[in-house]
Enzyme design. Structure first.
Site, PDB file in Angstrom:
ATOM      1  N   SER A 143      14.390  -2.288 -17.302  1.00 33.14           N
ATOM      2  CA  SER A 143      14.626  -1.931 -18.937  1.00 33.14           C
ATOM      3  C   SER A 143      15.668  -0.908 -19.094  1.00 33.14           C
ATOM      4  CB  SER A 143      13.580  -1.238 -19.236  1.00 33.14           C
ATOM      5  OG  SER A 143      12.139  -2.177 -19.369  1.00 33.14           O
ATOM      6  N   GLU A 150      10.179 -11.433  -9.686  1.00 39.24           N
ATOM      7  CA  GLU A 150       9.314 -12.637 -10.233  1.00 39.24           C
ATOM      8  C   GLU A 150       9.213 -13.771  -9.219  1.00 39.24           C
ATOM      9  OE1 GLU A 150      11.938 -12.686 -13.536  1.00 39.24           O
ATOM     10  OE2 GLU A 150      11.111 -11.097 -14.333  1.00 39.24           O
ATOM     11  N   LYS A 174      17.886 -14.422 -15.989  1.00 39.96           N
ATOM     12  CA  LYS A 174      16.764 -15.352 -15.691  1.00 39.96           C
ATOM     13  C   LYS A 174      16.991 -16.734 -16.289  1.00 39.96           C
ATOM     14  CE  LYS A 174      14.376 -11.019 -15.965  1.00 39.96           C
ATOM     15  NZ  LYS A 174      13.249  -9.902 -15.912  1.00 39.96           N
ATOM     16  N   GLY A 213      11.268  -5.780 -17.802  1.00 42.88           N
ATOM     17  CA  GLY A 213      10.837  -6.295 -19.074  1.00 42.88           C
ATOM     18  C   GLY A 213       9.714  -5.596 -19.800  1.00 42.88           C
ATOM     19  N   ASN A 245      21.103 -10.079 -15.138  1.00 42.08           N
ATOM     20  CA  ASN A 245      20.230 -11.123 -14.749  1.00 42.08           C
ATOM     21  C   ASN A 245      19.717 -11.985 -15.853  1.00 42.08           C
ATOM     22  OD1 ASN A 245      18.336 -12.803 -13.554  1.00 42.08           O
ATOM     23  ND2 ASN A 245      16.836 -11.060 -12.905  1.00 42.08           N
ATOM     24  N   HIS A 305      13.974 -11.137  -5.924  1.00 36.14           N
ATOM     25  CA  HIS A 305      13.524 -10.571  -7.277  1.00 36.14           C
ATOM     26  C   HIS A 305      12.137 -10.681  -7.217  1.00 36.14           C
ATOM     27  CE1 HIS A 305      13.013 -10.090 -11.520  1.00 36.14           C
ATOM     28  NE2 HIS A 305      14.053  -9.617 -11.457  1.00 36.14           N
ATOM     29  N   GLU A 360      13.940  -2.022  -8.122  1.00 42.20           N
ATOM     30  CA  GLU A 360      13.580  -2.688  -9.458  1.00 42.20           C
ATOM     31  C   GLU A 360      12.111  -2.371  -9.549  1.00 42.20           C
ATOM     32  OE1 GLU A 360      16.284  -5.393 -11.676  1.00 42.20           O
ATOM     33  OE2 GLU A 360      14.679  -6.758 -10.525  1.00 42.20           O
TER      34      GLU A 360
HETATM   35  C1  PEP Z   1      15.215  -7.638 -13.947  1.00 41.63           C
HETATM   36  O1  PEP Z   1      14.624  -8.521 -14.080  1.00 41.63           O
HETATM   37  O2  PEP Z   1      16.092  -7.961 -13.004  1.00 41.63           O
HETATM   38  C2  PEP Z   1      15.354  -6.800 -15.123  1.00 41.63           C
HETATM   39  C3  PEP Z   1      15.828  -5.426 -14.805  1.00 41.63           C
HETATM   40  O3  PEP Z   1      14.992  -7.063 -16.305  1.00 41.63           O
HETATM   41  P1  PEP Z   1      14.950  -5.978 -17.555  1.00 41.63           P
HETATM   42  O4  PEP Z   1      16.338  -5.323 -17.693  1.00 41.63           O
HETATM   43  O5  PEP Z   1      14.626  -6.753 -18.802  1.00 41.63           O
HETATM   44  O6  PEP Z   1      13.790  -5.079 -17.334  1.00 41.63           O
END
Ligand code: PEP
Length: 258
Positions: free
Chosen positions: A216, A101, A15, A176, A13, A99, A170
């Site tokens: 992460s 976000e 973003k 992040g 992803n 997601h 998630e």
């Molecule tokens: C995401 O935004 O889907 C995600 C998992 O980000 P990160 O791996 O940076 O935590």
């Protein structure tokens, strides 16, 4: 992971982090170091404007291109939106929906439900994101929250269609932040998601649904997370922006298969 019943999916992803030019640069390097002849499904979800460059860069490889969002209507007066058939025509196979976000920008479960139905109708594979906030985890309502998200997001979706949805767990507090859920914490929730799917549809559908972990994930923690029986892959933000770091995660998924 359980290779007998479901596919392993390693999805990036990006973003809002790459331009079309950077997509071409990533693509050239990624093609060069991509592990060959292995079985896990690889997806690069990218900003809509990068999709043509991504499709071209990954042509004749087994890498799929995904979008990060879409609109539920097929066409019409919806300035700035992109529909599922438009994504399909551009060569897209997957789309991230719900997601955290986007939920934080005001997207509701009702919106996500409409998008899921439209994506499935167009032949896209949705990656549906669910997950709890830190406050919800601390107050012990993680399972209830995720059950509610799944129930609302899956409204009016038939079992045979539900089987085509990839679910990504998630935890918002892990996205992040560098704070990864422990393999046990992630497994507990992924197992719960499978139980909810079983109750909403059937044991067969639950067994066939790929459930990913996202938050992460990186080359150092991927193998342990992917070794859990109900974690069938990863949705990766930060560590997917660099081809080498992303390939490390793909290798972790492939290793488990050997
Ligand atoms: C995401 O935004 O889907 C995600 C998992 O980000 P990160 O791996 O940076 O935590």
């Amino acid at each position: 992971m359980n290779h007998k019943y479901r596919k392993t999916v390693i999805a990036a992803n990006w973003k809002m982090n790459k331009t079309p030019t950077e997509t071409r640069t990533f693509g050239a390097e990624f093609r060069r170091i991509l592990p060959r002849g292995r079985w896990c499904e690889i997806v690069l979800c990218m900003p809509a404007i990068c999709i043509p460059a991504g499709v071209k860069a990954m042509r004749d490889t087994r890498v799929n291109i995904g979008a990060e969002n879409m609109y539920h209507e097929t066409f019409g007066a919806f300035t700035g939106e992109i529909s599922a058939p438009m994504l399909v025509d551009a060569g897209v196979k997957y789309v991230i929906l719900g997601h955290s976000e986007r939920r934080a920008m005001g997207e509701t479960d009702a919106d996500i439900n409409k998008k899921l139905i439209a994506a499935l109708e167009a032949g896209l594979t949705p990656i549906l994101c669910v997950g709890e906030s830190l406050e919800q985890r601390k107050s012990g309502v993680t399972f209830e929250h995720i059950t509610m998200q799944l129930k609302l997001d899956f409204q009016n979706i038939q079992p045979e269609q539900l089987r085509r949805i990839v679910v990504a767990y998630e935890p918002i507090w892990a996205i992040g932040t560098g704070l990864t859920a422990t393999p046990e914490e992630a497994e507990e929730v992924c197992q719960h998601i499978r139980t909810v799917i079983r109750k909403l549809s059937s044991a067969k559908t639950a067994r066939a649904t790929s459930i990913l972990y996202g938050g992460s994930m990186n080359g150092d923690n991927a193998a342990q997370l992917l070794a859990q029986p109900d974690i069938d892959g990863g949705l990766i933000g930060g560590a997917s922006l660099d081809p080498e770091k992303f390939v490390k995660i793909i290798n972790a998924a492939n290793q488990d298969a050997e």
